[in-house]
Write a protein that holds these residues in place. Structure first.
Motif, PDB file in Angstrom:
ATOM      1  N   GLY A   1       0.805  -1.215   0.000  1.00  0.00           N
ATOM      2  CA  GLY A   1       0.000   0.000   0.000  1.00  0.00           C
ATOM      3  C   GLY A   1       0.832   1.257   0.000  1.00  0.00           C
ATOM      4  O   GLY A   1       1.971   1.302  -0.485  1.00  0.00           O
ATOM      5  N   LEU A   2       0.283   2.324   0.574  1.00  0.00           N
ATOM      6  CA  LEU A   2       0.940   3.630   0.586  1.00  0.00           C
ATOM      7  C   LEU A   2       2.141   3.652   1.524  1.00  0.00           C
ATOM      8  O   LEU A   2       3.141   4.308   1.249  1.00  0.00           O
ATOM      9  CB  LEU A   2      -0.071   4.703   1.000  1.00  0.00           C
ATOM     10  N   PHE A   3       2.053   2.988   2.671  1.00  0.00           N
ATOM     11  CA  PHE A   3       3.123   3.007   3.668  1.00  0.00           C
ATOM     12  C   PHE A   3       3.935   1.714   3.647  1.00  0.00           C
ATOM     13  O   PHE A   3       3.370   0.623   3.536  1.00  0.00           O
ATOM     14  CB  PHE A   3       2.535   3.183   5.072  1.00  0.00           C
ATOM     15  N   ALA A   4       5.246   1.853   3.766  1.00  0.00           N
ATOM     16  CA  ALA A   4       6.154   0.715   3.921  1.00  0.00           C
ATOM     17  C   ALA A   4       6.697   0.780   5.344  1.00  0.00           C
ATOM     18  O   ALA A   4       7.554   1.605   5.653  1.00  0.00           O
ATOM     19  CB  ALA A   4       7.284   0.790   2.898  1.00  0.00           C
ATOM     20  N   TYR A   5       6.171  -0.075   6.211  1.00  0.00           N
ATOM     21  CA  TYR A   5       6.420   0.044   7.642  1.00  0.00           C
ATOM     22  C   TYR A   5       7.806  -0.465   8.041  1.00  0.00           C
ATOM     23  O   TYR A   5       8.263  -1.519   7.593  1.00  0.00           O
ATOM     24  CB  TYR A   5       5.351  -0.709   8.428  1.00  0.00           C
ATOM     25  N   GLY A   6       8.445   0.300   8.913  1.00  0.00           N
ATOM     26  CA  GLY A   6       9.699  -0.127   9.483  1.00  0.00           C
ATOM     27  C   GLY A   6       9.473  -1.140  10.591  1.00  0.00           C
ATOM     28  O   GLY A   6       8.368  -1.257  11.135  1.00  0.00           O
ATOM     29  N   SER A   7      10.508  -1.892  10.922  1.00  0.00           N
ATOM     30  CA  SER A   7      10.420  -2.870  11.999  1.00  0.00           C
ATOM     31  C   SER A   7      11.667  -2.783  12.859  1.00  0.00           C
ATOM     32  O   SER A   7      12.684  -2.199  12.461  1.00  0.00           O
ATOM     33  CB  SER A   7      10.258  -4.281  11.435  1.00  0.00           C
ATOM     34  N   THR A   8      11.578  -3.346  14.055  1.00  0.00           N
ATOM     35  CA  THR A   8      12.678  -3.242  15.007  1.00  0.00           C
ATOM     36  C   THR A   8      13.401  -4.586  15.150  1.00  0.00           C
ATOM     37  O   THR A   8      12.822  -5.656  14.933  1.00  0.00           O
ATOM     38  CB  THR A   8      12.144  -2.839  16.396  1.00  0.00           C
ATOM     39  N   GLY A   9      14.662  -4.516  15.506  1.00  0.00           N
ATOM     40  CA  GLY A   9      15.411  -5.710  15.890  1.00  0.00           C
ATOM     41  C   GLY A   9      15.983  -6.540  14.766  1.00  0.00           C
ATOM     42  O   GLY A   9      16.675  -7.520  15.017  1.00  0.00           O
ATOM     43  N   GLY A  10      15.716  -6.185  13.537  1.00  0.00           N
ATOM     44  CA  GLY A  10      16.235  -6.978  12.420  1.00  0.00           C
ATOM     45  C   GLY A  10      17.483  -6.373  11.811  1.00  0.00           C
ATOM     46  O   GLY A  10      17.913  -5.282  12.170  1.00  0.00           O
ATOM     47  N   ARG A  11      18.065  -7.106  10.863  1.00  0.00           N
ATOM     48  CA  ARG A  11      19.252  -6.600  10.172  1.00  0.00           C
ATOM     49  C   ARG A  11      18.971  -6.229   8.728  1.00  0.00           C
ATOM     50  O   ARG A  11      19.795  -5.604   8.074  1.00  0.00           O
ATOM     51  CB  ARG A  11      20.356  -7.666  10.211  1.00  0.00           C
ATOM     52  N   GLU A  12      17.805  -6.630   8.243  1.00  0.00           N
ATOM     53  CA  GLU A  12      17.451  -6.308   6.862  1.00  0.00           C
ATOM     54  C   GLU A  12      16.923  -4.874   6.779  1.00  0.00           C
ATOM     55  O   GLU A  12      16.445  -4.308   7.743  1.00  0.00           O
ATOM     56  CB  GLU A  12      16.385  -7.276   6.351  1.00  0.00           C
ATOM     57  N   GLY A  13      16.962  -4.344   5.564  1.00  0.00           N
ATOM     58  CA  GLY A  13      16.398  -3.026   5.334  1.00  0.00           C
ATOM     59  C   GLY A  13      17.387  -1.903   5.565  1.00  0.00           C
ATOM     60  O   GLY A  13      18.588  -2.101   5.728  1.00  0.00           O
ATOM     61  N   VAL A  14      16.849  -0.683   5.582  1.00  0.00           N
ATOM     62  CA  VAL A  14      17.657   0.539   5.599  1.00  0.00           C
ATOM     63  C   VAL A  14      17.513   1.244   6.944  1.00  0.00           C
ATOM     64  O   VAL A  14      16.406   1.433   7.449  1.00  0.00           O
ATOM     65  CB  VAL A  14      17.206   1.489   4.467  1.00  0.00           C
ATOM     66  N   ASP A  15      18.653   1.619   7.517  1.00  0.00           N
ATOM     67  CA  ASP A  15      18.649   2.478   8.701  1.00  0.00           C
ATOM     68  C   ASP A  15      18.613   3.924   8.211  1.00  0.00           C
ATOM     69  O   ASP A  15      19.550   4.388   7.557  1.00  0.00           O
ATOM     70  CB  ASP A  15      19.912   2.222   9.531  1.00  0.00           C
ATOM     71  N   LEU A  16      17.527   4.644   8.507  1.00  0.00           N
ATOM     72  CA  LEU A  16      17.347   5.991   7.954  1.00  0.00           C
ATOM     73  C   LEU A  16      17.948   7.091   8.819  1.00  0.00           C
ATOM     74  O   LEU A  16      17.842   8.275   8.487  1.00  0.00           O
ATOM     75  CB  LEU A  16      15.853   6.256   7.721  1.00  0.00           C
TER      76      LEU A  16
END
Length: 426
Positions: free
Chosen positions: A5-20
């Motif tokens: 959808g419109l929002f791509a939610y961040g999550s905590t405690g993982g190593r994947e994805g981007v630190d903004l």
């Protein structure tokens, strides 16, 4: 981690994805005609920008949904309040520009996401998913609370939720809640960095609202200003004049009632003003009173009391701190008006000797600063005096006691007037 959808939610405690990192947050809240994005519409939207844990900007507007406002008993928005408000298509460009380059934040963000996405779709706006944080979801991970409604989460941290179920009230509370939750949560990582928002016309004036005013200990105007977003665009000249006229009428008897305050709130909202725009108009009104009172360079105790009363009613108790009232009310205005000569003001620490020589040289020692004062003589100890600040605001030339002493100490006692630019004032 979700990117639906419109929002791509961040999550905590993982190593994947981007630190903004230090990317700013924009907290968003909407009030709606109901619960279904497909059939209901937005009637109010607010966005609050947070950078490094601090609120730096606010924006809010009512939105004409093209139908009835729905549950007025919840959001207190009436059909009358929506008359003349912009449609969502009119404010879509403003919303996009404020979300640009930021992480979107909302409490129970799926609700905001559904309605904003549906409204964007209605006007043909398409955008890549925005990185987003749901403070409700985050609270479930870090808080021990009976439930995770916004008011309950705020209570845990001692945050006062003012004006619940107004878009601005809820965004302000969420903006305070966010850094507290983040401080107790593992680092957030997002599916992607912020994406550039589509360009969309920004050509409408917001319609703000200030409801539920309370006099409290700080007065009606403090309540009015606190319920408006910090700043919006400048009021148009006609609206500004109408508001100033209403202020003059309300304060004409030296008091401000709740009915009058609420009338001012309606005018401010209909004109789309924020707190700063309203405050600027109050300053303009008080400056007009000052100019009228000092037009003849004489300030009586009666005039002084009227000025101070008006400033207090408008929440500016120190606005006339630079003025000095005469010791007694028995001043003879006719006699005072006959005083001739260039007017000079001396700061409190200027010596009696300098004052005497100024008088002997034919200058009139002014009690207050007006535009007819040609020079302010300021002792070194008085640089922070409110009247010295006022002199600078009026662009009155400032002399030190020493330089003036050099002038008056000569045998010929040359006139200050000859050394100063011609000044006209009222």
């Amino acid at each position: 981690m979700s990117s639906v959808g419109l929002f791509a939610y961040g999550s905590t405690g993982g190593r994947e994805g981007v630190d903004l990192g230090e990317v700013p947050f924009v907290v968003v809240d909407v009030e709606t005609t109901g619960l279904s994005p497909a059939s209901d519409r937005i009637v109010e939207v607010a966005l609050v920008r947070v950078e490094r844990g601090r609120v730096i900007d606010e924006w809010a507007t009512l939105v004409d949904p093209g139908r009835d406002p729905g549950p007025t008993f919840v959001h207190h928005i009436t059909t009358d309040m929506l008359s003349g408000a912009p449609m969502f298509a009119d404010v879509a460009g403003e919303i996009l520009s404020r979300l640009d380059g930021a992480v979107a934040v909302a409490h129970n963000a799926r609700f905001e996401e559904g309605f904003i996405a549906q409204e964007f779709a209605r006007v043909g706006i398409s955008t890549a998913p925005l990185p987003a944080v749901c403070t409700l979801r985050l609270a479930r991970q870090v808080l021990a609370a009976p439930n995770f409604q916004l008011v309950s989460c705020c209570t845990v941290y001692g945050i006062e939720l003012h004006d619940a179920h107004t878009a601005l009230g809820d965004t302000r509370a969420t903006a305070q809640l966010l850094p507290r939750l983040l401080a107790h949560a593992p680092a957030l990582r997002f599916p992607s960095a912020p994406v550039p928002m589509p360009q969309y016309p920004r050509h409408t004036r917001a319609r703000t609202r200030a409801t539920g005013l309370r006099k409290g200990a700080d007065g009606w105007i403090h309540s009015l200003l606190g319920k408006l977003p910090y700043s919006t665009s400048e009021a148009d000249p006609a609206s500004a004049e109408a508001y100033l006229a209403a202020v003059g009428s309300a304060l004409s008897d030296g008091r401000l009632t709740g009915v009058e305050a609420k009338a001012l709130a309606r005018l401010a909202g209909q004109s789309g003003m924020g707190a700063q725009q309203v405050r600027d108009l109050h300053h303009r009104y008080l400056d007009g009173l000052r100019d009228a009172a000092l037009a003849d360079d004489i300030l009586t105790n009666t005039e002084y009391r009227q000025l101070v009363t008006a400033a207090q009613l408008l929440g500016e108790p120190d606005y006339f701190a630079d003025l000095t009232a005469p010791d007694v009310e028995t001043i003879d205005r006719t006699q005072a008006a006959k005083q001739r000569g260039q007017r000079v003001w001396c700061s409190p620490s200027v010596s009696a000797d300098v004052r005497d020589r100024l008088s002997q040289a034919g200058f009139v020692l002014a009690l207050n600063l007006t535009r007819n004062v040609i020079t302010a003589v300021v002792a070194a100890a008085d640089q922070g005096n409110p009247k010295v600040v006022r002199a600078r605001e009026l662009s009155i030339p400032i002399r030190s006691e020493l330089t003036l002493d050099d002038v008056l100490g000569t045998g010929a006692t040359p006139s200050l007037a000859a050394q100063q630019p011609s000044r006209r004032g009222g």
